[in-house]
Motif scaffolding. Structure first.
Motif: not given
Ligand SMILES: [Zn+2]
Length: 178
Positions: A65-70, A153-154
């Motif tokens: 939840x802390x990176x990319x698209x969360x 898709x991160x």
């Protein structure tokens, strides 16, 4: 007191506390209203059982939840997984707040993600109940042609970071390629 409650309507299963439900005046009596489906019946929910493996899974959700698209983050609310007294695992959706029975084999009502993340949740469930470890390749999986990026898709950088942080958790098989 912070009483955990669950919506009484089976397909809804919104989960929260009494203090954050909406209220309606029913002829002089204030009634708590489910913010998701609008019904007025709730069950009390016992506190979940926290084990080490439940904590590992929730730590993994936090990393994702802390990176990319969360994924698993909705405006700061994170999805959580929990164990009940019968040893069954539930997923509380970050967006719908539905509490989903993860052992159910048909469609998950209130699950706001697709099949890829459902597969991950099911794998986390088996880690909680049986200690079965996951291959790290399940986290932001790379496509057959790595030039096409990751399935989540991160993006290349976030996918690498999320895999590297996740690999530190004991959920994953050791010796896998990151
Ligand atoms: Zn409801």
């Amino acid at each position: 007191m912070r009483q955990r409650i669950e919506c009484g309507r089976r397909p809804c299963r919104w989960t929260g506390t009494l203090s954050i439900t909406k209220r309606r005046n029913d002829g002089g009596m204030m009634t708590a209203i489910c913010p998701r489906c609008g019904c007025a019946s709730f069950y009390d929910l016992p506190e979940p059982i926290i084990t080490e493996r439940v904590e590992h899974v929730n730590a993994l959700i936090k990393i994702i939840a802390s990176h990319g698209r969360k994924f698993f983050d909705h405006k700061g609310d994170l999805a959580t997984m929990e164990l009940d007294r019968r040893g069954k695992v539930w997923f509380v959706d970050e967006y719908t707040k539905a509490r989903i029975y993860t052992h159910y084999s048909r469609r998950w009502s209130g699950f706001n993600h697709g099949g890829t993340l459902r597969g991950l949740v099911e794998a986390m469930r088996d880690y909680i109940t049986k200690g079965e470890k996951l291959p790290i390749g399940w986290i932001a999986p790379t496509r057959c042609n790595p030039d096409n990026g990751d399935i989540w898709g991160y993006g290349k950088e976030s996918a690498a970071v999320v895999r590297e942080e996740a690999a530190k958790l004991p959920i994953f098989e050791q010796g896998g390629e990151i």
